[in-house]
Design a protein around this motif. Structure first.
Motif, short mmCIF file in Angstrom:
data_model
loop_
_atom_site.label_atom_id
_atom_site.label_comp_id
_atom_site.label_asym_id
_atom_site.label_seq_id
_atom_site.Cartn_x
_atom_site.Cartn_y
_atom_site.Cartn_z
N ALA A 42 6.83 39.04 10.23
CA ALA A 42 6.39 40.28 9.56
C ALA A 42 7.54 41.26 9.39
O ALA A 42 7.53 42.08 8.46
CB ALA A 42 5.27 40.92 10.36
N GLY A 43 8.53 41.18 10.28
CA GLY A 43 9.67 42.08 10.20
C GLY A 43 10.85 41.51 9.44
O GLY A 43 11.93 42.11 9.43
N SER A 44 10.66 40.39 8.79
CA SER A 44 11.76 39.71 8.09
C SER A 44 12.13 40.42 6.79
O SER A 44 11.38 41.22 6.25
CB SER A 44 11.37 38.26 7.78
OG SER A 44 10.32 38.22 6.82
N ARG A 45 13.30 40.07 6.30
CA ARG A 45 13.75 40.63 5.02
C ARG A 45 12.82 40.21 3.88
O ARG A 45 12.50 41.02 3.00
CB ARG A 45 15.18 40.18 4.71
CG ARG A 45 15.75 40.85 3.47
CD ARG A 45 17.22 40.58 3.31
NE ARG A 45 17.46 39.28 2.68
CZ ARG A 45 18.66 38.83 2.34
NH1 ARG A 45 19.73 39.58 2.60
NH2 ARG A 45 18.81 37.66 1.77
N ALA A 46 12.38 38.96 3.91
CA ALA A 46 11.48 38.48 2.86
C ALA A 46 10.19 39.28 2.83
O ALA A 46 9.70 39.66 1.76
CB ALA A 46 11.18 36.99 3.05
N ALA A 47 9.64 39.54 4.03
CA ALA A 47 8.40 40.32 4.09
C ALA A 47 8.62 41.72 3.53
O ALA A 47 7.78 42.25 2.79
CB ALA A 47 7.90 40.40 5.53
N SER A 48 9.75 42.33 3.86
CA SER A 48 10.05 43.68 3.36
C SER A 48 10.19 43.68 1.84
O SER A 48 9.66 44.56 1.15
CB SER A 48 11.33 44.21 3.99
OG SER A 48 11.18 44.36 5.39
N GLU A 49 10.89 42.67 1.31
CA GLU A 49 11.10 42.62 -0.14
C GLU A 49 9.78 42.39 -0.88
O GLU A 49 9.56 42.98 -1.94
CB GLU A 49 12.10 41.51 -0.47
CG GLU A 49 13.52 41.85 -0.04
CD GLU A 49 14.50 40.74 -0.36
OE1 GLU A 49 14.05 39.65 -0.78
OE2 GLU A 49 15.71 40.95 -0.20
N LEU A 50 8.92 41.57 -0.32
CA LEU A 50 7.61 41.35 -0.94
C LEU A 50 6.76 42.62 -0.88
O LEU A 50 6.12 43.00 -1.86
CB LEU A 50 6.89 40.19 -0.26
CG LEU A 50 7.42 38.79 -0.60
CD1 LEU A 50 6.78 37.75 0.32
CD2 LEU A 50 7.13 38.44 -2.06
N ALA A 51 6.76 43.26 0.29
CA ALA A 51 5.95 44.47 0.46
C ALA A 51 6.42 45.60 -0.43
O ALA A 51 5.62 46.41 -0.92
CB ALA A 51 5.96 44.89 1.92
N GLU A 52 7.73 45.66 -0.66
CA GLU A 52 8.30 46.75 -1.45
C GLU A 52 8.34 46.44 -2.94
O GLU A 52 8.79 47.27 -3.75
CB GLU A 52 9.72 47.06 -0.95
CG GLU A 52 9.75 47.62 0.47
CD GLU A 52 11.14 47.59 1.07
OE1 GLU A 52 12.10 47.28 0.33
OE2 GLU A 52 11.26 47.87 2.27
N GLY A 53 7.87 45.24 -3.32
CA GLY A 53 7.85 44.89 -4.73
C GLY A 53 9.20 44.51 -5.30
O GLY A 53 9.39 44.50 -6.53
N VAL A 54 10.15 44.17 -4.42
CA VAL A 54 11.49 43.79 -4.89
C VAL A 54 11.43 42.45 -5.61
O VAL A 54 12.13 42.24 -6.61
CB VAL A 54 12.47 43.72 -3.71
CG1 VAL A 54 13.82 43.16 -4.15
CG2 VAL A 54 12.64 45.10 -3.09
N ARG A 55 10.60 41.55 -5.11
CA ARG A 55 10.51 40.22 -5.71
C ARG A 55 9.45 40.22 -6.81
O ARG A 55 8.33 40.69 -6.62
CB ARG A 55 10.16 39.18 -4.64
CG ARG A 55 11.21 39.08 -3.55
CD ARG A 55 10.96 37.89 -2.67
NE ARG A 55 11.94 37.82 -1.58
CZ ARG A 55 12.07 36.78 -0.77
NH1 ARG A 55 11.30 35.72 -0.90
NH2 ARG A 55 12.99 36.78 0.19
#
Length: 233
Positions: A174-187
């Motif tokens: 949950a604290g991973s970079r991928a999770a952050s990017e998905l949550a922030e709409g980066v991807r």
């Protein structure tokens, strides 16, 4: 069980047993595709190969990373796929990391594709096979993706018969970079529910086995040897 954890580019030999891990999102998406009725998933080596397969098989469903694109029917999002009726369909999947990792070990006698949603079922298959040595292919971020490594380590401990509390592993993911990017709409090609769906432990009671079929690498669901259940600490 001797477990090793390698990035795709770190593979120097064909393992006897490979577990290819992509939590966010390839092999969470694959599990959802099977849950939605897909018969099989063809793991594609390139976008051009996907389009060529689609041209020869117009009824197949093509799926890729990123935003929607001509010739592709779906994107690599579990939330967007969960409402799609795939009963009896063949899905062609091409992603940045997960499918690349699976194709890198296509000659291994046993290839499992995994994420948290099929963790216990994957561990059950490994336990039933009595595997002495298992190579976990950590596909994201050149083998450094925290969500993939956490999932791989969790499955390894479960496969070894250890009573393991999943909470810490899920927190890491949950604290991973991928999770952050998905949550922030980066991807692109993502949905706000994707992270939560990727962190659902043992949502499905099947493992996913990839094997060559007619020159293609094909992923199919396999029911675990004994009922897959939720773990307890």
């Amino acid at each position: 069980m001797d477990a090793s954890f390698l990035g795709t580019d770190d593979l120097t030999r064909t393992p006897s047993v490979a577990v290819v891990v992509d939590v966010m999102r390839a092999f969470t998406v694959a599990a959802w595709a099977f849950a939605q009725g897909a018969e099989k998933i063809v793991l594609s080596g390139s976008l051009d190969e996907s389009l060529a397969l689609k041209a020869r098989n117009p009824e197949w469903v093509t799926l890729k990373d990123g935003p929607p694109a001509p010739g592709f029917d779906a994107v690599n999002s579990p939330a967007l796929l969960r409402s799609v009726d795939l009963r009896g369909r063949t899905v062609v999947q091409k992603t940045t990391a997960g499918t690349v990792g699976a194709l890198a070990v296509k000659d291994a006698p046993l290839v499992l594709c995994a994420s948290f949603v099929v963790a216990e079922a994957t561990a059950e298959v490994l336990r039933a096979g009595g595997s002495d040595s298992v190579t976990f292919v950590v596909t994201g971020e050149d083998g450094k993706a925290e969500e993939d490594l956490a999932c791989a380590q969790y499955i390894a401990r479960r496969a070894a018969g250890a009573g393991t509390d999943a909470a810490g592993y899920l927190r890491r993911a949950a604290g991973s970079r991928a999770a952050s990017e998905l949550a922030e709409g980066v991807r692109q090609g993502a949905h706000p529910d994707d992270v939560a769906l990727c962190l659902e432990l043992d949502r499905f009671a099947f493992a996913m086995v990839a094997a060559p079929e007619d020159s293609l690498m094909v992923l199919r669901p396999r029911t675990a040897p004994s009922p897959a259940g939720h773990t307890s600490g």
